[in-house]
Design a protein around this motif. Structure first.
Motif, PDB file in Angstrom:
ATOM      1  N   LEU A 172       0.829  -1.201   0.000  1.00  0.00           N
ATOM      2  CA  LEU A 172       0.000   0.000   0.000  1.00  0.00           C
ATOM      3  C   LEU A 172       0.864   1.251   0.000  1.00  0.00           C
ATOM      4  O   LEU A 172       0.565   2.226  -0.720  1.00  0.00           O
ATOM      5  CB  LEU A 172      -0.910  -0.026   1.233  1.00  0.00           C
ATOM      6  N   LEU A 173       1.928   1.235   0.774  1.00  0.00           N
ATOM      7  CA  LEU A 173       2.845   2.376   0.790  1.00  0.00           C
ATOM      8  C   LEU A 173       3.464   2.587  -0.588  1.00  0.00           C
ATOM      9  O   LEU A 173       3.563   3.728  -1.073  1.00  0.00           O
ATOM     10  CB  LEU A 173       3.930   2.123   1.841  1.00  0.00           C
ATOM     11  N   LEU A 174       3.863   1.513  -1.232  1.00  0.00           N
ATOM     12  CA  LEU A 174       4.464   1.617  -2.561  1.00  0.00           C
ATOM     13  C   LEU A 174       3.457   2.167  -3.572  1.00  0.00           C
ATOM     14  O   LEU A 174       3.803   3.029  -4.399  1.00  0.00           O
ATOM     15  CB  LEU A 174       4.965   0.236  -2.994  1.00  0.00           C
ATOM     16  N   VAL A 175       2.232   1.698  -3.508  1.00  0.00           N
ATOM     17  CA  VAL A 175       1.198   2.173  -4.439  1.00  0.00           C
ATOM     18  C   VAL A 175       0.939   3.656  -4.228  1.00  0.00           C
ATOM     19  O   VAL A 175       0.801   4.433  -5.182  1.00  0.00           O
ATOM     20  CB  VAL A 175      -0.087   1.343  -4.248  1.00  0.00           C
ATOM     21  N   ILE A 176       0.871   4.081  -2.977  1.00  0.00           N
ATOM     22  CA  ILE A 176       0.619   5.500  -2.694  1.00  0.00           C
ATOM     23  C   ILE A 176       1.753   6.358  -3.246  1.00  0.00           C
ATOM     24  O   ILE A 176       1.512   7.405  -3.877  1.00  0.00           O
ATOM     25  CB  ILE A 176       0.456   5.708  -1.181  1.00  0.00           C
ATOM     26  N   ARG A 177       2.977   5.933  -3.029  1.00  0.00           N
ATOM     27  CA  ARG A 177       4.110   6.736  -3.493  1.00  0.00           C
ATOM     28  C   ARG A 177       4.184   6.807  -5.013  1.00  0.00           C
ATOM     29  O   ARG A 177       4.564   7.840  -5.565  1.00  0.00           O
ATOM     30  CB  ARG A 177       5.405   6.150  -2.936  1.00  0.00           C
ATOM     31  N   LYS A 178       3.829   5.726  -5.682  1.00  0.00           N
ATOM     32  CA  LYS A 178       3.965   5.701  -7.132  1.00  0.00           C
ATOM     33  C   LYS A 178       2.791   6.365  -7.839  1.00  0.00           C
ATOM     34  O   LYS A 178       2.956   6.900  -8.944  1.00  0.00           O
ATOM     35  CB  LYS A 178       4.098   4.254  -7.627  1.00  0.00           C
ATOM     36  N   ILE A 212      -5.965  10.047  -9.135  1.00  0.00           N
ATOM     37  CA  ILE A 212      -6.557   8.754  -9.437  1.00  0.00           C
ATOM     38  C   ILE A 212      -6.752   7.919  -8.171  1.00  0.00           C
ATOM     39  O   ILE A 212      -7.613   7.037  -8.117  1.00  0.00           O
ATOM     40  CB  ILE A 212      -5.670   8.012 -10.456  1.00  0.00           C
ATOM     41  N   LEU A 213      -5.984   8.221  -7.143  1.00  0.00           N
ATOM     42  CA  LEU A 213      -6.110   7.460  -5.888  1.00  0.00           C
ATOM     43  C   LEU A 213      -7.241   7.966  -5.009  1.00  0.00           C
ATOM     44  O   LEU A 213      -7.568   7.330  -4.008  1.00  0.00           O
ATOM     45  CB  LEU A 213      -4.800   7.527  -5.096  1.00  0.00           C
ATOM     46  N   GLU A 214      -7.811   9.080  -5.384  1.00  0.00           N
ATOM     47  CA  GLU A 214      -8.816   9.682  -4.510  1.00  0.00           C
ATOM     48  C   GLU A 214     -10.024   8.780  -4.314  1.00  0.00           C
ATOM     49  O   GLU A 214     -10.669   8.795  -3.269  1.00  0.00           O
ATOM     50  CB  GLU A 214      -9.238  11.027  -5.100  1.00  0.00           C
ATOM     51  N   GLN A 215     -10.323   7.962  -5.296  1.00  0.00           N
ATOM     52  CA  GLN A 215     -11.503   7.102  -5.205  1.00  0.00           C
ATOM     53  C   GLN A 215     -11.290   5.919  -4.256  1.00  0.00           C
ATOM     54  O   GLN A 215     -12.242   5.201  -3.944  1.00  0.00           O
ATOM     55  CB  GLN A 215     -11.844   6.573  -6.592  1.00  0.00           C
ATOM     56  N   TYR A 216     -10.053   5.718  -3.809  1.00  0.00           N
ATOM     57  CA  TYR A 216      -9.769   4.580  -2.933  1.00  0.00           C
ATOM     58  C   TYR A 216      -9.525   5.009  -1.489  1.00  0.00           C
ATOM     59  O   TYR A 216      -8.890   4.293  -0.724  1.00  0.00           O
ATOM     60  CB  TYR A 216      -8.539   3.825  -3.446  1.00  0.00           C
ATOM     61  N   VAL A 247       2.613   4.460   6.352  1.00  0.00           N
ATOM     62  CA  VAL A 247       1.613   4.562   5.292  1.00  0.00           C
ATOM     63  C   VAL A 247       0.732   5.783   5.515  1.00  0.00           C
ATOM     64  O   VAL A 247       0.380   6.498   4.567  1.00  0.00           O
ATOM     65  CB  VAL A 247       0.779   3.276   5.233  1.00  0.00           C
ATOM     66  N   CYS A 248       0.347   6.035   6.778  1.00  0.00           N
ATOM     67  CA  CYS A 248      -0.485   7.205   7.086  1.00  0.00           C
ATOM     68  C   CYS A 248       0.197   8.495   6.648  1.00  0.00           C
ATOM     69  O   CYS A 248      -0.425   9.360   6.015  1.00  0.00           O
ATOM     70  CB  CYS A 248      -0.784   7.244   8.584  1.00  0.00           C
ATOM     71  N   SER A 249       1.446   8.633   7.022  1.00  0.00           N
ATOM     72  CA  SER A 249       2.146   9.866   6.656  1.00  0.00           C
ATOM     73  C   SER A 249       2.266   9.997   5.140  1.00  0.00           C
ATOM     74  O   SER A 249       2.129  11.096   4.590  1.00  0.00           O
ATOM     75  CB  SER A 249       3.528   9.881   7.305  1.00  0.00           C
TER      76      SER A 249
END
Length: 2027
Positions: free
Chosen positions: A1282-1288, A1302-1306, A1333-1335
């Motif tokens: 999840l951290l990797l997906v958020i960063r990328k 695009i991540l806003e919907q999740y 992940v929160c940060s």
């Protein structure tokens, strides 16, 4: 060999070959024929069939070898299948005739065997086409078997099996006959015949129903008899047969006749049948009854091992669904078997039975069941334990025999329960927490059982629970300690709970989170209490002493961090266990009784075990002082050894076991200690060791002792393969002989060892023998040479006096001990001694070389190699070699020759290999004839193996012998008749082939005839091995092919290799699976895509009858999915690692190309779980029904599905999640479209490619499912994903909704995935990862709504509240270091959020003016703007915690010599005891915290405010840096701020001096940004400016960073920070000067002291000068980017890219220009921080660099991106010229001189002759700056002024309008400069300007650039007019006005003129209208004197007025058309 590649045999070519070459040629032809026939047209085959059959039959009658006959049979059958099958009966008759032949000569045997093989192959291929002759053929075969030898019986059984496979149900008439024949063969003396018979019966049972119905009992009895004396292969084959029969009987696959009872067979009956064999073996009723009457047991272990394997096959055949349903019954039956009296008559039998039952449970539950079903099985085991557990109230009933019967049930159940929980890991948490099951209560209650084995099994089960669920470790430890303290008077409780505590302490090694540090002290106190009270009660003194020492030994496994502070107390206990002196020991021998000595010896043995654990686990604590304290106990321990025989003799056998254990412990600890610690006792120890080695009845198990001393490659000679099988857990017990197998009760001190497997220590007597051998190897090298010789002669004499078995045993021990000693001597290169030592050593070794024991011969050969290594004498090596050769030539015994053959090859093993060609030739010449000797297969095996060793040791030197060696290998492979009875020979041949391929190496790629021939031989040999029936040979063939692929990949046919690998991937043989996966791993590194494609083609070719799981898996999910399934089932560590690497290579090669496939595969694997919290979240409707299910519901068929997978283990799913992360990383480096939705959608329409962003929903779902699973490891992997997906994907916009990500919907998915990690019971590492992940989520800026930010923000707030308590609220579950980890993770997360919030707020403020005016809406401000507001609420708390964390980090980074400065109680967030555990967490968290602290101090301006209550549960005052609360020591705000500043500066400088963090660039950037934020505030800037030493140190560090880091961002940040430091120094100097001026008054300025560097002398001291440091750094930047500035580097730049000529630097990038510009800005500020004398010192360097950069700009070397650099350079030049120091009295003359020199250099740069300058504007601008800002004495001197004027003139003549425009602008600024300076320029350049402007009338401007140039020229002329003297001004105005009038156009020309001309006309008219009123008289005079000009001006004015009036007149309304035209008329 190419001539063999024809349909018909090339008889001419074949006839020209010799006998052996002919066999190779025929085999190659058969290989080609087998591949050719299926692809050849049937007509062609029929046409040549007759001749082909004749040739094949000719080969058949030519005595073919085993490989040839198998291939021949296949080809003969294929001919009839692909051609005319009607004539097959003729070939069948021919074969039958050969079989019936009476010729019994040895030469006829191969032909008969080939005929038998052909019959089977014909029926297998043609089947019912030969039904008419079926009975006759079978009858012939069965009749021939009666007189056949073992090879014949083997081939007949295989042939019958093929007949059955080909005919199927049609073979029913002969089933009974076949059954009768197979029964006899199943108990044949030949193991190969037994295997063949088992395979035949296995094929028969498919159609012969009677085998598993009416004949089941007799067949089972027959199988039991077949197990007796069997080999491993036989046990596997017969177990498969028996298990399949029993499964068919329980669940028939076809209808059968009803049994006499009218019902089907039930599970109880099946298990009764197995139990009967297990208890009685294969004997009949009478024999079994007789054994029962005698009270003995006749059941051998191999029978019980075979029955256990059959039970596993039985359950596996029924499947996982049946096991789930029937497990309660099966468990009860297995446990009943474990407790049967006949199965547990002796301890060895009981141990064997327990191990068999445990294996049956483990091999079924661990492999067949999913995690949910395993949980249910564990519950069932708990229920089975409950009736048998012994509670504390029933301890008194020890006399009850039932108690000792049920111990075996408890051991089996507890060990399996522990294995289940260990495999489940943290997913078993609900099982442990289920109070209705009471798992922990049930297990702990067994700790009171009177049986030691049951207690230890319970302790081990608790250890497994602690390893699986680390949170339970501390809880269970407290519980056991509490119960042990309460039940100290109960011996069972003391023994059981002490073992449990020891096991739990051993589990901590596998728990990364550890246990609280205080638990170590608690355990030590408990151990002390037990040892002190051991003498108080004789009834429990033994248990207390053992328990106390067991706890101490286990305590040492916690490591030096825990043991260090307890070491003194432990040493005291160790010293108290032994007498204080040797004299006291002697007095002790004269008193005591039997019981006292038993307790004493047991206690001292325990003390030595504790010391052994201390040495192994905490060796670094054992200093010289500690050894000195241990010297007396060790001396007493060794001395007591000498008196033990007397003690044993005095008190009898009652203390013999205790004495044996004591000797064992002494030997074990002496092996670990340096021999120097017991040098005085070497003599007595040696005597005892010699006695032990040559004792009358030594307890020796050669299979436990010798293999570890052999060379690994030599072990294959002995055929010991138990360690490389899936059944090694039970197969190992067959190697222990009569000594029994190891069990935990033999040595309870192994319960805390680091192994994850259940320890199985052997009896103490056996272990003592091994320890004796090892100690001899340690002591012997310490002896003097005479003593060595004497010892060896004594051993030799002792061996000669012994006879028979005693001699053999002693020889094993003596040889092993000598080998250990020689190994130690050889490794240390210490030398052995002279001939007096070598001779007896060689005699002992050579005696062992001639032993019939193969293992002993291997050890002796290894000993000879070590002997050569120890001597290191080439002459001795040659003599040994020649002696072995002579022995080989003279000896007649095969055993003797075999030993010397291996010795001959191994002699050079440790001496650098063979380097003499003559020695190699002689050795090969001896071994070749031995390898051809077919009279002794064993001798052949050892000779070939020796040849393989020679090849390995010779390397390239063996190249001359490769061809004959390969021929030898292939010849033996094709002709050896012992392939089934002596597999070791073929294994040695395979090993030799492997070494020969390695020797050839890359030469195999060649295309010469010789190389092609060698390569062909290698491939043929590999094919022979591949076609073998033995799996171990197939594995070796794969290994050889793998080696061929390594050296000659293009010559290997993957289309054939890969399918053969995939077929064996699910083999039941571990070594074959290992070889397959290892080969696949290598293939996948190069041809991953091709490998996968070839694997899929295999599915089409597999026979449909055996629809194996591999077939289904590859069909659905490809080879990758099959590997995932294999990974889930495998338990072998090496194999699992190979599978992971294979999948990793496939992923790297094909993931981006087959993105959807891999993501779906990983998702299916991840979702293939029967129990997941995520599954409940995704399908909430299933939650309500889940709680109502009872436990038995789990044993029903599972409805959930994970796609093509089902119920995979958590470890497999963790690997799948890691694969997802790898996919993301691979996509990152592949294509930017993977992270751009708009681009991906666009390209998806144009091309059939896939992109990662299109699968974002799947990525989020997989991360969510993993992050919410029960498995802790899977949760961590999910959060990382999840951290990797958020960063990328955080910055990826959503194309359909502009302004949104695009991540806003999740958002909901992310919040739901994070929430479980912040619960109270979440492990600290999960919470720490979730904080990260929160940060990342909050900082990413994805969320745009306040409520969405608040959801995740609340999680961080809750985490902050959890950590506020600090160390005053210690964690009760984990080590204190985990509290630091969690706290720092929370603070780091808040710091990252705060950093982003501050940066966002600053950007918002910068753009606020633009956004406020243009936008306005009803909604609130964006989330980014309010993020800072969220953080500010908790900022008072956070700031204090951040500073506290930084203070801790600063302390922890102190060098070791300052360790005494660390606080004794620890820091704010770490305890002193767990300092080392906390250090890594600080290292990974400090940088963002540092940056956040700096930003917070920046925001407060270092103003201490009353921050109010910080919501802290305890006072955290790190900002005062240790201040006391007393009033006298309260620090002022100034002191507090100073300490804060020094804290941040110190941490930053310390790190930047030597960056060592894993995230170097991130941490460096954080440090630099933090320092920048600090220096933005006036107070710290003043502090830094006031402290020159600090500034210089900081510049030194920054200089080093600039040199060592190539990142442009880092270098820019460094330069910006340097500029801030220089600015701080400027402010400090300015303040000092101002203060001095104010204090001294304006009248005394001449006497003011000089401030700034240089003072009165002007000297700058390197290392102490800020200016010098800044100069160094700037020079570094300038020379790296512009090396031509240096005269030394002008010839060529080492940093220039290829293609750039010497002396020409590559064009600079924009970032490089920014760097250079910043460096120049710093340079320009340096003179201002110097005194006048100092400025004179530094000015030449500054000007040289500055002018040098300007010259490079002028020449155009910088490139097109140099505009910012030019601006920066000119600004720097202006800054230097405008400094007041240039006009100061003390430095004015020097400045003027150097500035003139600089100006001269610039002018020289412009004088290039005919060459055009690249940037004349920059040069002229620089010259203009000199004119404007330098003092007049610089520019007015000649010839500089003339050259300046000439430069302007040159530019005014330029053709480029841009240059003209800029020249006129600069000239205007010169004309407007102060009076006096522009005079000469006006005089010299006025005419040039006027001339240019007068020419405009004839050449009107045609472009805007030309128009602007004319306008600027007119402005310059106007400036000249304004600057002229009053007397000359009218004359100049009269010249200006005509010029302007000449720009005007008449009305006719105006209309047709160009745009620039009309614009010039308009501008000129406006200028005239402006200038006319200013100069009316001059205008009137001009109008009067020039009527034409007057008319032109009037006409222009009139025309302008008319145009203006026309524009101002209102136009009548007109009907205008709409702006948007409609295409359709709707009216």
């Amino acid at each position: 060999m190419e001539q063999a590649h024809t349909l018909l045999l090339n008889e001419d070519a074949c006839g020209q070959l010799g006998e052996h070459q002919r066999a190779e040629f025929v085999y190659e032809w058969l290989r080609f024929l087998k591949k050719l026939l299926p692809t050849t047209d049937r007509a062609d085959v029929k046409q040549k069939q007759k001749r082909l059959v004749e040739q094949l039959l000719g080969v058949l009658t030519g005595s073919p070898g085993p490989p040839t006959r198998r291939l021949l049979a296949q080809c003969l059958a294929l001919v009839y299948r692909c051609g005319d099958s009607l004539s097959a009966s003729l070939a069948l008759d021919r074969c039958s005739d050969i079989i019936r032949s009476k010729d019994d000569s040895p030469s006829a045997l191969p032909t008969r065997l080939a005929a038998i093989t052909c019959v089977g192959a014909l029926y297998e291929q043609l089947g019912r086409l030969l039904i008419s002759s079926f009975k006759e053929s079978v009858g012939t075969l069965l009749k021939a078997m009666k007189s056949a030898e073992s090879q014949g019986r083997y081939e007949i059984m295989l042939s019958v099996e093929r007949i059955l496979r080909g005919l199927g149900v049609s073979a029913v008439p002969c089933h009974r006959d076949i059954y009768k024949a197979a029964r006899a063969c199943l108990t044949d003396r030949s193991m190969a015949v037994r295997c063949a018979a088992a395979k035949c019966l296995l094929e028969l049972q498919r159609e012969a129903v009677f085998l598993w119905s009416s004949e089941l009992e007799s067949t089972a009895t027959l199988c039991f008899r077949a197990f007796e004396g069997s080999s491993y292969d036989v046990r596997v084959a017969v177990a498969k047969l028996l298990g399949t029969l029993l499964a068919s009987a329980l669940e028939p696959k076809q209808p059968v006749a009803p049994r006499p009872s009218g019902r089907r067979m039930c599970l109880e009956e099946v298990m009764e049948l197995l139990s009967g064999g297990f208890l009685r073996g294969g004997a009949g009723f009478l024999r079994a009854s007789g054994d029962m009457l005698k009270g003995g047991s006749s059941v051998s272990r191999d029978i019980r091992v075979g029955i256990t394997q059959a039970c596993v096959v039985f359950v596996s055949a029924l499947g996982s669904g049946w096991l789930e349903l029937s497990f309660p019954s099966l468990l009860a039956l297995l446990l009943e078997l474990a407790s049967h009296p006949r199965a547990t008559q002796t301890p060895a039998d009981a141990a064997c039975t327990r191990r068999c039952v445990s294996f049956a449970l483990r091999a079924t539950l661990g492999t067949l069941l999913g995690e949910k079903a395993q949980v249910a099985a564990a519950k069932e085991i708990c229920r089975a334990i409950s009736p048998h557990r012994k509670t504390s109230d029933a301890v008194a009933a020890e006399a009850n025999p039932e108690v000792y019967v049920n111990q075996h049930i408890l051991v089996c159940a507890l060990l399996e329960l522990g294995s289940l929980v260990h495999g489940l890991g943290s997913t078993a948490t609900p099982l442990v927490q289920d109070s209705s099951i009471g798992l922990l209560d049930s297990v702990i209650s067994v700790l009171l059982h009177p049986s030691a084995s049951a207690r230890l099994a319970a302790a081990w089960c608790l250890r497994c629970v602690a390893v699986a669920m680390p949170a339970q470790a501390a809880v269970l430890l407290d519980r056991c300690v509490e119960r042990l303290t309460a039940l100290k008077s109960c011996p069972e409780a003391v023994a059981g709970y002490s073992a449990a505590v020891a096991a739990l302490l051993g589990a901590v090694q596998h728990c990364p989170l550890g246990i609280p540090h205080s638990k170590g002290k608690m355990v030590l106190e408990l151990a002390e209490d037990l040892l002190r009270s051991a003498t108080q009660n004789s009834r429990i003194s033994m248990q207390r002493a053992q328990g106390g020492w067991l706890l101490l030994a286990a305590l040492n496994t916690l490591g030096p961090a825990v043991v260090g502070e307890l070491l003194g107390r432990q040493l005291l206990l160790l010293r108290c266990a032994f007498p204080p002196s040797v004299r006291e020991l002697e007095a002790e021998l004269r008193r005591g009784d039997c019981f006292t000595w038993q307790v004493t010896l047991e206690g001292r043995a325990g003390a030595l075990s504790a010391l052994k654990s201390l040495v192994l686990c905490c060796g670094e604590l054992l200093t010289e002082e500690v050894w000195a304290r241990l010297q007396t106990p060790l001396s007493c321990a060794v001395t007591l050894l000498n008196h033990l025989p007397t003690v044993v003799k005095s008190y009898g056998n009652q203390i013999r076991n205790a004495a044996t254990l004591y000797r064992l412990r002494v030997y074990e600890i002496l092996v670990l200690l340096p021999p120097e610690t017991y040098t005085e006792a070497l003599g007595s120890l040696l005597r005892q060791l010699v006695n032990e080695l040559t004792a009358e009845n030594p307890s020796c198990c050669e299979l436990l002792l010798l293999p570890s001393l052999c060379h690994p490659t030599d072990l294959t000679l002995t055929g010991s393969t138990a360690h490389d099988t899936d059944q090694r857990y039970i197969e190992e017990q067959l190697q222990s002989g009569s000594l029994g197998i190891g069990t935990l009760e033999y040595d309870p001190f192994t319960i805390f060892q680091s192994s994850q497997q259940v320890p199985a220590p052997v009896p103490a007597a056996t272990t003592l023998t091994n320890a004796t051998v090892q100690l001899f190897g340690v002591i012997f090298p310490q002896l003097a040479t005479p003593h060595r010789a004497q010892t060896l002669e004594q051993l030799g004499e002792a061996l000669r006096q012994l006879k028979g078995v005693r001699q053999q045993t002693a020889q094993i021990l003596v040889t092993s001990a000598l080998c250990c000693a020689l190994k130690a001597l050889g490794g240390a290169r210490a030398g052995l001694g002279g001939e007096e030592v070598c001779k007896p050593a060689r005699s002992l070794l050579w005696g062992a070389l001639e032993s019939p024991n193969g293992l002993l011969r291997c050890v002796a050969a290894e000993g000879c190699a070590r002997l050569v290594q120890a001597l290191n004498d080439p002459a001795f090596t040659v003599s040994m070699t020649m002696a072995s050769i002579d022995k080989l030539k003279s000896a007649r015994e095969a055993v003797c020759r075999a030993g010397h053959a291996l010795c001959l090859a191994a002699l050079q093993r440790y001496s650098g290999g063979i380097s003499s060609p003559q020695q190699l030739a002689s050795s090969v010449g001896v071994l070749f004839p031995l390898a051809h000797d077919t009279s002794s297969p064993e001798l052949q095996t050892w000779s070939v193996h020796a040849l393989a060793v020679l090849v390995d040791l010779s390397g390239p030197l063996y190249r001359a012998h490769v061809e004959p060696s390969l021929s030898l290998v292939l010849r033996l492979l094709l002709s050896s008749p012992h392939i089934h009875t002596h597999t070791e020979l073929h294994f040695s041949l395979a090993l030799c082939l492997h070494q020969l391929i390695t020797t050839l190496g890359p030469d195999l790629q060649g295309e010469s005839d010789a190389v092609c021939s060698l390569r062909s031989v290698c491939l043929t040999a590999c094919a022979v091995l591949q076609e073998s029936q033995e799996c171990v040979l197939q594995a070796q063939a794969i290994s050889c092919l793998q080696q061929l692929h390594l050296f000659a990949p293009k010559h290997l046919n993957l289309a054939q290799l890969v399918p053969s690998l995939c077929v064996n991937m699910c083999s039941s043989y571990l070594w074959l699976r290992r070889a397959v996966v290892a080969c696949l791993r290598q293939l996948a590194q190069r041809e991953a895509v091709e490998v996968c494609e070839h694997a899929v083609t295999l599915v089409k070719e597999l026979p449909r009858r055996d629809n194996t799981q591999l077939d289904v898996t590859i069909k659905e999910v490809g080879l990758e999915g099959a590997l995932f399934c294999l990974l889930d089932r495998e338990w072998d560590g090496r194999l699992c690692q190979d599978i992971r690497e294979t999948l990793g290579h496939m992923l790297s090669s094909a993931a981006t190309g087959k993105l959807a496939h891999w993501l779906k595969l990983c998702k299916d694997v991840l979702l293939a779980s029967a129990d997941s919290a995520a599954a409940g979240a995704l399908e909430p409707q299933q939650e309500d029904d889940g709680d109502r299910d009872d436990d038995s519901s789990v044993f029903h068929a599972r409805s959930e599905s994970g796609g093509s997978f089902s119920s995979l283990r958590w470890a497999t799913r963790v690997f799948a999640v890691e694969c997802v992360c790898r996919v993301v990383a691979l996509c990152e480096s592949a294509d930017p479209a993977h992270f751009d939705m708009a681009l991906a959608q666009e390209r998806r329409l144009q091309e059939s490619t896939d992109f990662l962003v299109l699968h974002l929903a799947d990525l989020i779902r997989m991360a969510f499912v993993a992050a919410t699973d029960h498995s802790q490891q899977l949760r961590l992997a999910g959060l990382q994903t999840l951290l990797l997906v958020i960063r990328k994907f955080a910055s990826v916009p959503e194309p359909e909704f502009p302004g949104h990500g695009i991540l806003e919907q999740y958002q909901a998915n992310v919040g739901a995935a994070l929430r479980p990690a912040f619960t109270a019971d979440a492990p600290p590492d999960v919470t720490a990862k979730a904080c990260q992940v929160c940060s990342a989520w909050i900082s990413s800026g994805v969320v745009s709504e306040l409520r969405d930010v608040r959801r995740v923000h609340e999680l961080l707030v809750s985490s902050l509240q959890r950590v506020q308590g600090g160390r005053e609220v210690p964690s009760l579950l984990y080590n204190e270091g985990t509290a630091a980890m969690e706290t720092l993770a929370v603070l780091k997360a808040w710091a990252e959020v705060y950093i982003v919030a501050v940066q966002t707020a600053s950007r918002s403020e910068a753009s606020e003016a633009d956004t406020d005016e243009g936008t306005g809406g009803a909604g609130g401000p964006p989330a980014d703007a309010n993020l800072l507001r969220f953080v500010q609420t908790d900022l008072p708390t956070l700031s204090r915690l951040w500073l506290a964390a930084l203070q801790d980090h600063a302390l922890l980074t102190l060098p070791p010599q300052y360790a005494q400065q660390l606080p004794p109680a620890g820091g704010t967030f770490y305890a002193a005891e767990t300092l080392e555990q906390a250090r890594p967490h600080y290292c990974s968290s400090w940088a963002p915290i540092l940056h956040a602290c700096a930003l917070w101090l920046n925001s407060t301006g270092f103003i201490l405010m009353d921050e109010g209550p910080a919501n802290l549960s305890r006072p955290v005052t790190p900002t005062s840096m240790g201040q006391s609360t007393s009033l006298s020591s309260v620090k002022s705000p100034e002191d507090i701020n100073t300490e804060r500043l020094h804290l941040i500066l110190g941490i930053s400088v310390e790190f930047l001096c030597s960056p060592h963090s894993q995230n170097q660039m991130e941490n460096i950037t954080s440090c630099l940004q933090a320092l920048q934020a600090l220096l933005d505030v006036p107070w710290p800037r003043a502090k830094v400016g006031n402290d020159q030493a600090l500034s210089v140190e900081l510049l030194t560090v920054l200089h080093r960073l600039m040199v060592t880091r190539e990142s442009v961002e880092v270098q820019l940040a460094v330069l910006q920070l340097v500029r801030q430091v220089v600015c701080a120094a400027q402010e400090h100097v300015r303040e000092k000067r101002h203060s001095a001026e104010v204090d001294d008054g304006a009248a005394e300025k001449e006497t003011l002291p000089e401030f700034g560097e240089g003072r009165d002398t002007g000297g700058l001291v390197p290392g102490r000068s800020l200016v010098f440091g800044a100069l160094q750094l700037c020079l570094c930047v300038l020379l790296r980017k512009l090396p031509q500035l240096s005269p030394r580097l002008a010839g060529g730049s080492p940093s220039s890219p290829p293609g750039v000529p010497a002396g020409i630097s590559a064009p600079l990038h924009a970032s490089d220009c920014r760097l250079v510009a910043t460096a120049l800005a710093i340079l320009s500020d340096l003179p201002s921080i110097c005194s006048p004398e100092g400025s004179v010192c530094v000015l030449p360097t500054v000007l040289y660099l500055l002018v040098g950069v300007l010259c490079e700009l002028v020449r155009g070397v910088v490139g097109p991106a140099g505009a910012p650099l030019a601006s920066g350079a000119l600004q720097a030049l202006r800054s230097v010229l405008s400094t007041p120091l240039s006009r100061a009295e003390k430095s004015r003359d020097a400045w003027s001189h150097m500035l003139r020199c600089a100006l001269h250099t610039l002018l020289d740069c412009g004088d290039t002759g005919k060459e055009a300058l690249a940037d004349e504007v920059t040069l002229l601008t620089a010259l203009t700056i000199f004119l404007l800002w330098a003092s007049p004495e610089v520019t007015s001197s000649e010839p500089l002024q003339s050259r300046l004027i000439q430069r302007f003139k040159t530019n005014l003549q330029a053709k480029d309008p841009m240059i003209l425009r800029r020249s006129f602008q600069l000239l205007t600024s010169v004309f407007q400069s102060p009076a006096g300076a522009p005079g000469p320029f006006m005089q010299a350049l006025g005419a040039a300007v006027m001339g240019y402007l007068r020419g405009v009338e004839s050449h009107r401007p045609q472009t805007p650039e030309e128009q602007q140039a004319v306008q600027e020229g007119a402005r310059a002329l106007e400036a000249l007019v304004q600057a002229a003297e009053e007397t000359h001004r009218p004359q100049l105005v009269s010249a200006l006005l005509p010029v302007l009038i000449s720009f005007l156009l008449d009305e006719n020309t105006l209309a047709s003129a160009s745009g620039p001309s009309r614009a010039l006309h308009t501008w000129a008219l406006q200028e005239l209208m402006r200038l006319g009123p200013q100069h009316p008289s001059a205008l009137r005079d001009l109008m009067a004197s020039a009527p034409a000009m007057k008319a032109r001006l009037e006409a222009a004015i009139k025309g302008s007025q008319e145009r203006n009036s026309t524009k101002s007149t209102p136009q009548p309304p007109s009907k205008s058309s709409p702006s948007i035209q409609l295409k359709t008329n709707f009216l």
